[in-house]
Design a protein around this motif. Structure first.
Motif, PDB file in Angstrom:
ATOM      1  N   THR A  44       0.861  -1.177   0.000  1.00 25.97           N
ATOM      2  CA  THR A  44       0.000   0.000   0.000  1.00 25.97           C
ATOM      3  C   THR A  44       0.898   1.227   0.000  1.00 25.97           C
ATOM      4  OG1 THR A  44      -1.693  -1.184   1.239  1.00 25.97           O
ATOM      5  CG2 THR A  44      -1.831   1.218   1.252  1.00 25.97           C
ATOM      6  N   TRP A  45       0.517   2.213  -0.798  1.00 25.30           N
ATOM      7  CA  TRP A  45       1.292   3.446  -0.928  1.00 25.30           C
ATOM      8  C   TRP A  45       0.412   4.654  -0.707  1.00 25.30           C
ATOM      9  CZ3 TRP A  45       6.435   4.387  -2.286  1.00 25.30           C
ATOM     10  CH2 TRP A  45       7.205   3.239  -2.523  1.00 25.30           C
ATOM     11  N   PHE A  46       0.950   5.642  -0.034  1.00 26.23           N
ATOM     12  CA  PHE A  46       0.339   6.965   0.075  1.00 26.23           C
ATOM     13  C   PHE A  46       1.046   7.827  -0.963  1.00 26.23           C
ATOM     14  CE2 PHE A  46      -0.319   4.935   4.086  1.00 26.23           C
ATOM     15  CZ  PHE A  46      -1.614   5.308   4.435  1.00 26.23           C
ATOM     16  N   VAL A  47       0.285   8.383  -1.899  1.00 30.00           N
ATOM     17  CA  VAL A  47       0.876   9.100  -3.028  1.00 30.00           C
ATOM     18  C   VAL A  47       0.321  10.520  -3.097  1.00 30.00           C
ATOM     19  CG1 VAL A  47       1.228   9.132  -5.519  1.00 30.00           C
ATOM     20  CG2 VAL A  47       1.126   6.938  -4.307  1.00 30.00           C
ATOM     21  N   GLU A  48       1.225  11.480  -3.121  1.00 32.82           N
ATOM     22  CA  GLU A  48       0.853  12.878  -3.333  1.00 32.82           C
ATOM     23  C   GLU A  48       1.171  13.214  -4.775  1.00 32.82           C
ATOM     24  OE1 GLU A  48      -0.795  16.356  -2.800  1.00 32.82           O
ATOM     25  OE2 GLU A  48      -0.640  14.946  -1.124  1.00 32.82           O
ATOM     26  N   LEU A  49       0.163  13.661  -5.513  1.00 33.42           N
ATOM     27  CA  LEU A  49       0.352  14.055  -6.905  1.00 33.42           C
ATOM     28  C   LEU A  49       0.415  15.569  -7.004  1.00 33.42           C
ATOM     29  CD1 LEU A  49      -2.181  11.611  -8.553  1.00 33.42           C
ATOM     30  CD2 LEU A  49       0.308  11.397  -8.490  1.00 33.42           C
ATOM     31  N   LYS A  50       1.364  16.048  -7.776  1.00 31.28           N
ATOM     32  CA  LYS A  50       1.557  17.484  -7.989  1.00 31.28           C
ATOM     33  C   LYS A  50       1.711  17.741  -9.478  1.00 31.28           C
ATOM     34  CE  LYS A  50       1.744  19.082  -3.802  1.00 31.28           C
ATOM     35  NZ  LYS A  50       0.654  19.933  -3.373  1.00 31.28           N
ATOM     36  N   ARG A  51       1.381  18.939  -9.885  1.00 33.12           N
ATOM     37  CA  ARG A  51       1.702  19.324 -11.252  1.00 33.12           C
ATOM     38  C   ARG A  51       3.218  19.454 -11.336  1.00 33.12           C
ATOM     39  NH1 ARG A  51       3.354  24.438 -11.130  1.00 33.12           N
ATOM     40  NH2 ARG A  51       2.529  25.822  -9.556  1.00 33.12           N
ATOM     41  N   PRO A  52       3.787  19.335 -12.536  1.00 34.28           N
ATOM     42  CA  PRO A  52       5.239  19.518 -12.654  1.00 34.28           C
ATOM     43  C   PRO A  52       5.665  20.854 -12.052  1.00 34.28           C
ATOM     44  CG  PRO A  52       4.356  18.595 -14.664  1.00 34.28           C
ATOM     45  CD  PRO A  52       3.172  18.956 -13.804  1.00 34.28           C
ATOM     46  N   GLY A  53       6.650  20.807 -11.178  1.00 31.82           N
ATOM     47  CA  GLY A  53       7.136  22.004 -10.507  1.00 31.82           C
ATOM     48  C   GLY A  53       6.373  22.345  -9.243  1.00 31.82           C
ATOM     49  N   GLY A  54       5.297  21.601  -8.965  1.00 34.12           N
ATOM     50  CA  GLY A  54       4.505  21.857  -7.763  1.00 34.12           C
ATOM     51  C   GLY A  54       5.276  21.477  -6.503  1.00 34.12           C
ATOM     52  N   ARG A  55       4.915  22.112  -5.400  1.00 32.61           N
ATOM     53  CA  ARG A  55       5.624  21.878  -4.133  1.00 32.61           C
ATOM     54  C   ARG A  55       4.645  21.439  -3.054  1.00 32.61           C
ATOM     55  NH1 ARG A  55      10.064  26.717  -3.737  1.00 32.61           N
ATOM     56  NH2 ARG A  55      10.860  26.444  -5.843  1.00 32.61           N
ATOM     57  N   LEU A  56       5.171  20.717  -2.083  1.00 33.93           N
ATOM     58  CA  LEU A  56       4.364  20.313  -0.941  1.00 33.93           C
ATOM     59  C   LEU A  56       4.081  21.512  -0.050  1.00 33.93           C
ATOM     60  CD1 LEU A  56       6.058  16.979   0.213  1.00 33.93           C
ATOM     61  CD2 LEU A  56       3.989  17.243  -1.148  1.00 33.93           C
ATOM     62  N   SER A  57       2.887  21.537   0.514  1.00 37.21           N
ATOM     63  CA  SER A  57       2.553  22.556   1.510  1.00 37.21           C
ATOM     64  C   SER A  57       3.222  22.168   2.827  1.00 37.21           C
ATOM     65  CB  SER A  57       1.033  22.619   1.703  1.00 37.21           C
ATOM     66  OG  SER A  57       0.585  21.461   2.402  1.00 37.21           O
ATOM     67  N   PRO A  58       3.305  23.084   3.781  1.00 38.76           N
ATOM     68  CA  PRO A  58       3.881  22.738   5.085  1.00 38.76           C
ATOM     69  C   PRO A  58       3.171  21.540   5.732  1.00 38.76           C
ATOM     70  CG  PRO A  58       3.777  25.110   4.880  1.00 38.76           C
ATOM     71  CD  PRO A  58       3.050  24.543   3.683  1.00 38.76           C
ATOM     72  N   LEU A  59       1.842  21.469   5.646  1.00 36.89           N
ATOM     73  CA  LEU A  59       1.126  20.337   6.244  1.00 36.89           C
ATOM     74  C   LEU A  59       1.398  19.034   5.500  1.00 36.89           C
ATOM     75  CD1 LEU A  59      -2.302  21.944   7.197  1.00 36.89           C
ATOM     76  CD2 LEU A  59      -0.500  21.151   8.737  1.00 36.89           C
ATOM     77  N   GLN A  60       1.618  19.119   4.201  1.00 32.70           N
ATOM     78  CA  GLN A  60       1.975  17.917   3.449  1.00 32.70           C
ATOM     79  C   GLN A  60       3.363  17.419   3.828  1.00 32.70           C
ATOM     80  OE1 GLN A  60       1.165  19.577  -0.432  1.00 32.70           O
ATOM     81  NE2 GLN A  60      -0.752  18.413  -0.603  1.00 32.70           N
ATOM     82  N   HIS A  61       4.270  18.330   4.154  1.00 33.75           N
ATOM     83  CA  HIS A  61       5.592  17.933   4.657  1.00 33.75           C
ATOM     84  C   HIS A  61       5.445  17.211   5.997  1.00 33.75           C
ATOM     85  CE1 HIS A  61       8.511  19.542   1.822  1.00 33.75           C
ATOM     86  NE2 HIS A  61       7.753  20.618   1.700  1.00 33.75           N
ATOM     87  N   VAL A  62       4.567  17.702   6.842  1.00 34.01           N
ATOM     88  CA  VAL A  62       4.325  17.051   8.137  1.00 34.01           C
ATOM     89  C   VAL A  62       3.802  15.636   7.916  1.00 34.01           C
ATOM     90  CG1 VAL A  62       2.882  17.116  10.218  1.00 34.01           C
ATOM     91  CG2 VAL A  62       3.972  19.209   9.391  1.00 34.01           C
TER      92      VAL A  62
END
Length: 92
Positions: A44-62
Motif C-alpha cells: 500500500t502506498w500513500f501518493v501525493e500528486l503534484k503538477r510539474p514544478g509543484g511543491r508540498l505545503s507545510p502540512l503535506q511535509h508534516v
C-alpha cells in the motif's frame, strides 16, 4: 501539464500495473496524500500528486514525515516519467 493530467495518467498507469488508486480526502486531517494505492502483492502506498514544478505545503511535509516515521510507503509524483519510474521500482 496540469495536476489533473498527472492524476489521469496516474490512475490509468496504476490500473495497468494491476493496482487500485483510491482518491482520499480526510476533512479532519489536512495535508494527507491525494491517493492511497493498493497493489496485488499486498503493498500500500500513500501518493501525493503534484503538477510539474509543484511543491508540498507545510502540512503535506508534516504528513510525509509522519509516514516515514510510521514506516509507510509514501511518494510524491509530478510527471508521467516519475510515475513510470515509481511503478517500475516501487518494490526496490
Amino acid at each position: 501539464m496540469l495536476e489533473r493530467d498527472v492524476e489521469r495518467y496516474f490512475r490509468k498507469a496504476v490500473a495497468a500495473a494491476g493496482g487500485v488508486a483510491f482518491k482520499f480526502v480526510s476533512p479532519s486531517h489536512r495535508g494527507v496524500s491525494d491517493r492511497i494505492v493498493c497493489f496485488p502483492d499486498g503493498s500500500t502506498w500513500f501518493v501525493e500528486l503534484k503538477r510539474p514544478g509543484g511543491r508540498l505545503s507545510p502540512l503535506q511535509h508534516v504528513f510525509a514525515a509522519l509516514m516515514g516515521r510510521m514506516g509507510q510507503n509514501y511518494t510524491v509524483l509530478s510527471t508521467t516519467e516519475e510515475i513510470d519510474i515509481w511503478l517500475t521500482n516501487r518494490g526496490s
